[in-house]
Design a protein around this motif. Structure first.
Motif, mmCIF file in Angstrom:
data_model
loop_
_atom_site.group_PDB
_atom_site.id
_atom_site.type_symbol
_atom_site.label_atom_id
_atom_site.label_comp_id
_atom_site.label_asym_id
_atom_site.label_seq_id
_atom_site.Cartn_x
_atom_site.Cartn_y
_atom_site.Cartn_z
ATOM 1 N N ALA A 216 0.829 -1.208 0.000
ATOM 2 C CA ALA A 216 0.000 0.000 0.000
ATOM 3 C C ALA A 216 0.861 1.254 0.000
ATOM 4 O O ALA A 216 0.592 2.221 -0.730
ATOM 5 N N LEU A 217 1.927 1.252 0.807
ATOM 6 C CA LEU A 217 2.804 2.418 0.847
ATOM 7 C C LEU A 217 3.563 2.575 -0.469
ATOM 8 O O LEU A 217 3.773 3.688 -0.944
ATOM 9 N N ILE A 392 -4.977 14.466 -4.547
ATOM 10 C CA ILE A 392 -5.106 14.298 -5.999
ATOM 11 C C ILE A 392 -5.927 13.065 -6.332
ATOM 12 O O ILE A 392 -6.689 13.047 -7.307
ATOM 13 N N VAL A 393 -5.806 12.020 -5.537
ATOM 14 C CA VAL A 393 -6.598 10.812 -5.763
ATOM 15 C C VAL A 393 -8.084 11.109 -5.570
ATOM 16 O O VAL A 393 -8.938 10.659 -6.341
ATOM 17 N N VAL A 394 -8.408 11.886 -4.526
ATOM 18 C CA VAL A 394 -9.807 12.273 -4.292
ATOM 19 C C VAL A 394 -10.328 13.114 -5.455
ATOM 20 O O VAL A 394 -11.455 12.912 -5.938
ATOM 21 N N ILE A 425 -14.489 2.168 -13.969
ATOM 22 C CA ILE A 425 -13.309 1.398 -13.562
ATOM 23 C C ILE A 425 -12.285 2.329 -12.900
ATOM 24 O O ILE A 425 -11.682 1.984 -11.878
ATOM 25 N N GLY A 426 -12.096 3.509 -13.497
ATOM 26 C CA GLY A 426 -11.168 4.471 -12.925
ATOM 27 C C GLY A 426 -11.582 4.901 -11.532
ATOM 28 O O GLY A 426 -10.750 4.984 -10.619
ATOM 29 N N ALA A 432 -10.388 2.757 -4.195
ATOM 30 C CA ALA A 432 -9.612 1.767 -3.446
ATOM 31 C C ALA A 432 -8.280 2.353 -2.984
ATOM 32 O O ALA A 432 -7.852 2.149 -1.844
ATOM 33 N N VAL A 433 -7.640 3.104 -3.871
ATOM 34 C CA VAL A 433 -6.367 3.736 -3.515
ATOM 35 C C VAL A 433 -6.565 4.762 -2.399
ATOM 36 O O VAL A 433 -5.744 4.864 -1.474
#
Length: 501
Positions: A216-217, A392-394, A425-426, A432-433
């Motif tokens: 994960a890291l 950025i993921v959010v 899918i993205g 999940a990330v």
């Protein structure tokens, strides 16, 4: 290539056409834009700085695979982003697309979260580059000066270039980018030609290695290396042919970054040898690429890599400086930030006031970190790169939802793959990330129990609260505008994206 739906956008307010002093222009091609966004990703900084730390704290020799996984997840995101850019033909990226797809309050939430994202990644690299320059000068027998003095010098140079026309920045970034990619490819070529320390193998891609340790890291640090590729849409009004240039630049930038990171990190693992990787990283992850380079290219090669590490980080902060100033510029023209930030220089055609404000912001934060005696790498770089990655993921996840919502509500037929399957899918991958990052966020700032498990202590909660405050402020600001300035509220997203560079 899809064509824009003329009914998809409201007409821009006529007043906007009467304010040429606030409008930006240019003739950037795919190459120039790709140079800027890849430079923002700072390839050598990621390979020489982010990868060693990700491997040390994450899954060891399996870390190169995380660049591939991250690239695939972001490729699905890029499909929706590129499609949206043709049906919402305005610059603005996250906040524009989220605003059109999910409504104005979430659009402004995305705008403020984007400001947080790019500001934190920029200040993180300012800390790192100051430390690297300080150590490099010292190794050459120069004066031992504190890291923050070098960081402030870099802030000043970036401020000077950011004040001038964007094409100057593009040329500077292009030169640095070619050099740093070139030296890494030469190093990788030398490793492949000699067969590496223990022979060439696919060990970094074996599931047993990829899933070992704390994957994960490793994934979190890998994704941090992609920050900036999505900013292609920011330069829409400066592109020669936006309908073609922006999508092409987005795909090219993402694919080049993913392939380069994966190949370069694999070569480094082969260069030191899989069985020796963790032991070498434990000594000093920041010196890892220099050690491998010296082994294969000699002392001169190691010296060149150290120089290019500095120029790589300089290119990174210059790119993010340009992105942040344009976000501030566009938000100003939507009455979300003070009006002065929306001014454009009469000669340089740059958002010069916004650039100066961002320069002062970076300088003040650097001085504050120095006063609090924060370590420039283990605290400034690690903490704030973690915040920017999470944010950025959010933002990307929200953008995927915005794409799905926009095409569904507008009933625009642009292909099921582009408007539904790929964005879904993205979104699932990014969600999940985001969960993974949230669960492991305490480890970035040292909040862990005796067994090394993450603990949500005071510092972690404080950081997460500050992160949440930015998008919440955007929503509140939108609601206040709707109540007190309904006209400005109705035009806020269109105004942001219409006037922006």
């Amino acid at each position: 290539m899809t064509t824009a739906d003329p009914t998809a956008l409201p007409a821009a307010p006529s007043a906007l056409t009467e304010r040429p002093a606030r409008t930006l222009s240019g003739r950037l091609g795919v190459g120039s834009i790709v140079f800027m966004v890849i430079a923002a990703a700072a390839p050598l900084t990621v390979v020489g700085g982010g990868f060693p730390v990700g491997a040390l704290l994450g899954d060891g020799i399996g870390a190169p695979t995380m660049f591939l996984i991250g690239g695939v997840i972001l490729l699905f995101f890029a499909v929706g982003l590129s499609t949206m850019s043709n049906y919402v033909p305005r610059p603005g990226a996250f906040f524009t697309y989220v605003g059109y797809g999910l409504g104005r309050p979430l659009g402004l939430a995305a705008a403020w979260l984007a400001i947080l994202t790019y500001t934190t990644v920029q200040i993180a690299v300012y800390g790192y580059v100051g430390a690297v320059i300080s150590g490099f000068v010292g190794s050459l027998g120069g004066p031992t000066l504190p890291w923050w003095l070098y960081s402030l010098a870099v802030v000043a140079i970036v401020g000077f270039l950011g004040y001038r026309h964007i094409e100057l920045s593009g040329k500077v970034l292009g030169v640095f980018l070619v050099c740093e990619i070139g030296v890494v490819l030469v190093l990788a070529g030398a490793v492949v030609a000699t067969g590496g320390a223990e022979g060439l193998s696919a060990a970094p891609f074996l599931p047993s290695n990829v899933l070992s340790g704390a994957p994960a890291l490793a994934l979190m640090f890998a994704l941090a290396g992609f920050i900036g590729f999505e900013s292609t849409a920011i330069y829409r009004d400066e592109a020669k042919d936006p309908q073609k240039t922006i999508p092409r630049a987005t795909y090219v930038a993402l694919i080049v970054i993913a392939v380069f990171y994966t190949f370069a990190s694999w070569a480094l693992v082969m260069g030191i040898g899989p069985s020796h990787l963790m032991g070498e990283l434990a000594k000093d992850p920041s010196a890892f690429i220099g050690t491998v380079t010296t082994q294969y290219l000699g002392a001169a090669g190691g010296w060149i890599v150290n120089i290019l590490m500095i120029t790589s980080m300089f290119a990174c902060v210059l790119s993010f400086h340009n992105v942040i100033t344009r976000y501030q510029h566009s938000m100003s023209n939507a009455a979300v930030l003070p009006g002065a930030l929306g001014k454009v220089h009469a000669t340089h055609r740059s958002p010069h006031t916004s650039s100066m404000v961002q320069t002062v912001t970076a300088a003040v934060l650097t001085v504050a970190f120095a006063l609090f005696q924060l370590d420039p790498v283990l605290q400034v770089f690690t903490w704030f790169s973690g915040i920017s990655t999470f944010a950025i993921v959010v933002l990307m996840g929200l953008t995927c939802l915005a794409v799905i919502s926009y095409f569904a509500v507008k009933k625009i037929r642009a292909g099921v793959w582009k408007t539904w399957i790929a964005p879904v899918i993205g979104f699932l991958g990014l969600a999940a990330v985001a969960v993974i990052i949230a669960q492991n966020f305490p480890l970035l700032i040292g909040d862990a129990d005796a067994k090394g498990n993450p603990v949500f202590g005071t510092l972690t909660i404080a950081f997460l609260a500050v992160m949440a405050a930015f998008p919440v402020f955007g929503v509140v600001q939108a609601l206040v505008m709707r109540a007190k300035r309904p006209g400005a509220y109705e035009n806020v997203i269109d105004t942001i994206s219409t006037i922006e560079e």
